[in-house]
Design a protein around this motif. Structure first.
Motif, PDB file in Angstrom:
ATOM      1  N   PHE A 119       0.829  -1.215   0.000  1.00 45.13           N
ATOM      2  CA  PHE A 119       0.000   0.000   0.000  1.00 45.13           C
ATOM      3  C   PHE A 119       0.859   1.259   0.000  1.00 45.13           C
ATOM      4  O   PHE A 119       0.506   2.270  -0.613  1.00 45.13           O
ATOM      5  CB  PHE A 119      -0.967  -0.025   1.191  1.00 45.13           C
ATOM      6  N   GLN A 120       1.995   1.194   0.680  1.00 45.84           N
ATOM      7  CA  GLN A 120       2.902   2.343   0.683  1.00 45.84           C
ATOM      8  C   GLN A 120       3.428   2.618  -0.723  1.00 45.84           C
ATOM      9  O   GLN A 120       3.463   3.777  -1.168  1.00 45.84           O
ATOM     10  CB  GLN A 120       4.062   2.084   1.653  1.00 45.84           C
ATOM     11  N   ALA A 123       0.752   4.204  -2.789  1.00 42.98           N
ATOM     12  CA  ALA A 123       0.489   5.578  -2.330  1.00 42.98           C
ATOM     13  C   ALA A 123       1.588   6.545  -2.752  1.00 42.98           C
ATOM     14  O   ALA A 123       1.353   7.753  -2.851  1.00 42.98           O
ATOM     15  CB  ALA A 123       0.312   5.604  -0.806  1.00 42.98           C
ATOM     16  N   ALA A 129      -3.843  11.913  -7.568  1.00 42.66           N
ATOM     17  CA  ALA A 129      -4.304  11.383  -6.279  1.00 42.66           C
ATOM     18  C   ALA A 129      -5.614  10.610  -6.404  1.00 42.66           C
ATOM     19  O   ALA A 129      -5.803   9.579  -5.745  1.00 42.66           O
ATOM     20  CB  ALA A 129      -4.452  12.524  -5.268  1.00 42.66           C
ATOM     21  N   THR A 130      -6.514  11.067  -7.260  1.00 43.42           N
ATOM     22  CA  THR A 130      -7.804  10.385  -7.413  1.00 43.42           C
ATOM     23  C   THR A 130      -7.604   8.957  -7.920  1.00 43.42           C
ATOM     24  O   THR A 130      -8.218   8.009  -7.412  1.00 43.42           O
ATOM     25  CB  THR A 130      -8.706  11.179  -8.384  1.00 43.42           C
ATOM     26  N   LEU A 132      -4.848   7.180  -7.588  1.00 48.20           N
ATOM     27  CA  LEU A 132      -4.160   6.423  -6.544  1.00 48.20           C
ATOM     28  C   LEU A 132      -5.154   5.889  -5.513  1.00 48.20           C
ATOM     29  O   LEU A 132      -5.076   4.731  -5.105  1.00 48.20           O
ATOM     30  CB  LEU A 132      -3.101   7.297  -5.840  1.00 48.20           C
ATOM     31  N   VAL A 133      -6.087   6.743  -5.094  1.00 48.36           N
ATOM     32  CA  VAL A 133      -7.087   6.309  -4.116  1.00 48.36           C
ATOM     33  C   VAL A 133      -7.924   5.168  -4.683  1.00 48.36           C
ATOM     34  O   VAL A 133      -8.222   4.187  -3.996  1.00 48.36           O
ATOM     35  CB  VAL A 133      -7.988   7.488  -3.678  1.00 48.36           C
ATOM     36  N   ILE A 136      -5.838   1.994  -4.612  1.00 52.27           N
ATOM     37  CA  ILE A 136      -5.662   1.480  -3.252  1.00 52.27           C
ATOM     38  C   ILE A 136      -6.952   0.821  -2.752  1.00 52.27           C
ATOM     39  O   ILE A 136      -6.925  -0.257  -2.161  1.00 52.27           O
ATOM     40  CB  ILE A 136      -5.206   2.625  -2.311  1.00 52.27           C
ATOM     41  N   ARG A 137      -8.083   1.475  -3.022  1.00 60.43           N
ATOM     42  CA  ARG A 137      -9.365   0.890  -2.629  1.00 60.43           C
ATOM     43  C   ARG A 137      -9.560  -0.464  -3.309  1.00 60.43           C
ATOM     44  O   ARG A 137      -9.943  -1.458  -2.678  1.00 60.43           O
ATOM     45  CB  ARG A 137     -10.505   1.838  -3.004  1.00 60.43           C
ATOM     46  N   LEU A 139      -7.236  -2.447  -4.560  1.00 62.31           N
ATOM     47  CA  LEU A 139      -6.249  -3.424  -4.085  1.00 62.31           C
ATOM     48  C   LEU A 139      -6.694  -4.025  -2.756  1.00 62.31           C
ATOM     49  O   LEU A 139      -6.618  -5.240  -2.547  1.00 62.31           O
ATOM     50  CB  LEU A 139      -4.873  -2.754  -3.942  1.00 62.31           C
ATOM     51  N   ALA A 140      -7.183  -3.163  -1.854  1.00 62.64           N
ATOM     52  CA  ALA A 140      -7.642  -3.649  -0.548  1.00 62.64           C
ATOM     53  C   ALA A 140      -8.865  -4.550  -0.710  1.00 62.64           C
ATOM     54  O   ALA A 140      -8.978  -5.593  -0.074  1.00 62.64           O
ATOM     55  CB  ALA A 140      -7.954  -2.470   0.376  1.00 62.64           C
ATOM     56  N   GLU A 141      -9.763  -4.139  -1.590  1.00 65.27           N
ATOM     57  CA  GLU A 141     -10.995  -4.913  -1.787  1.00 65.27           C
ATOM     58  C   GLU A 141     -10.689  -6.293  -2.377  1.00 65.27           C
ATOM     59  O   GLU A 141     -11.234  -7.303  -1.928  1.00 65.27           O
ATOM     60  CB  GLU A 141     -11.916  -4.133  -2.735  1.00 65.27           C
TER      61      GLU A 141
END
Lengths: 293, 293
Positions: A119-120, A123, A129-130, A132-133, A136-137, A139-141
């Motif tokens: 995640f780092q 990030a 940034a949009t 990237l978010v 990340i969302r 990837l986590a999901e």
């Protein structure tokens, strides 16, 4: 060598550099490097990079970084999966598993560290940034308790009992499929794919994911430990439900061929839109079983 | 009840809701819920919320979500830390540890799931994308292989041998201190703190983090298992280096008082800038040892 494979060299560099730069305990870094360097086929990074190439001629650094992060997540899952409390495997990619070399405590922590570091790395990637978010969302999901981790739990639950094809597919769609889905959707995000193409990417990812898993099951049956680089016939020992067990070996091979054919059909439609499908096509070809001698 | 404590109710709700909404395996959800509900003091969320209140009168939902994510990371670290291959502890917060109830395999996966879910919750918070990326990068950095995970490794390495105060501090700054640093810096990011205040937040976090750890070490010596809700005198059994062991009990108590005094001094400076320090002040007061009867 396709363009995507050329960029895998950059992914390897990023993997090594990220572990070195963002770790301050020597033994922990060794343990992370060990599993990172254990010679995976990097199929997930390759899928991500190849998907970017559908939409763009070159690979931006954010794609390399995200591909590295994805491989970190995959690597952590293997380290934890091999633990004595889980599949209890001694061999992975032809080498002793992480806990065999570094001990169980360090293997648990190296896995935790790679998961967090992934995640780092995303990030810190060079992208708006949009996006990237969104990455990340996603990837986590796909890696988390609705995705890969849920697949691991479902797989555990399925041991030592018979499951039907629907349940088996529900296991694999999460255990293996979700990270492959991340690879293709992330490739779309980074490649700035038009919104309407995400449905095709999602469908393509599901076909590739399923093909990948059936292939893995079939290879476990027909290969030797030396060929696999991990303990062969392990599924049978663990009494795991597999496609060959459920469908018979020949039917499983036919199912694999069908998934690859479906994937090719989706690619053909994407080619008609003017996208560069060669890198993805090459991966799909490599997923076909070699003719037995 | 301070404002920050009032908002802890929202954090609890978010913790329960996130696990329920973003998990699709029942037993996995139970395991995650079990450790989430095991009654922690929520000191990290409280620090984050209280830091936001330095700069703003109300708590935005993004602070609640980020506080919940932080507690997920803390909870995962406890689950993995209690595993037989790690500290091998049977009792946590007065209840059997996660692996004692759900098995080691599920405990490993519940930890992995909480760690991953934390990033999802932050990525989905209602805040500008640039701040979200900053929060995620900071969370990964403080929780990962330069932060908390490195602290765990260093702590493991330090077992069964004598370490000096400098090494002990370097362990705790990462094992406990880094997540507390995240709490305060995240509070600054979400509270839109002026750039020049981050140095003070960072220093304050280090004082609180150290105080927190010395207090934990002292309580392990002077309390019973019933009082602690976890096995007392565990540090001695594991032959861990602690402040009381290194400095003597009275010197350790004095060191704790010194850290809290330093923290109060930083808060006083922040009060002079017109910030609302009451919520943070209350936490610092509660970190002081009660006078022994």
């Amino acid at each position: 060598m396709s363009d995507a494979q050329m960029y895998l060299v950059e992914v390897e560099k990023k993997l090594v550099q990220a572990v070195s730069d963002y770790t301050n305990e020597e033994r922990l870094a060794e343990s992370m490097h060990y599993s990172i360097a254990a010679g995976g086929k990097r199929i997930r990074p390759l899928l991500l990079l190849s998907t970017v190439l559908l939409f763009q001629e070159t690979i931006p650094s954010a794609a390399v970084d995200t591909a590295a992060a994805l491989e970190m997540i995959h690597t952590y899952s293997l380290i934890h999966d091999d633990l004595p409390a889980m599949d209890d495997d001694d061999l992975r990619r032809g080498k002793p598993t992480n806990h065999k070399v570094f001990g169980e405590d360090m293997a648990i922590l190296a896995g935790d560290a790679l998961l967090t570091l992934a995640f780092q790395v995303v990030a810190m990637a060079d992208l708006d940034a949009t996006s990237l978010v969104e990455l990340i969302r996603l990837l986590a999901e796909t890696a988390g308790p609705k995705g890969m981790v849920a697949g691991q739990v479902a797989d555990m639950r399925a041991e030592k009992r018979q499951v039907d094809q629907i349940e088996l597919q529900a296991i694999h769609e999460r255990k293996t499929g979700e990270l492959i889905r991340f690879a293709l959707l992330a490739g779309g995000i980074i490649g700035k794919a038009p919104k309407e193409d995400y449905v095709a990417l999602d469908r393509l990812a599901r076909k590739i994911g399923l093909a990948f898993q059936i292939r893995d099951d079939v290879l476990d049956v027909i290969s030797t430990t030396a060929e696999l680089g991990k303990t062969a016939h392990r599924d049978e020992v663990l009494e795991k439900s597999t496609y060959p067990k459920l469908l018979g070996l020949n039917e499983a091979k036919a199912a694999l061929a069908q998934e690859l054919q479906d994937a090719t059909a989706i690619l053909t439609l994407l080619a008609q839109k003017g996208y560069t499908i060669t890198p993805l096509q090459r991966i799909i070809e490599q997923l076909a079983l070699k003719e037995e001698a």
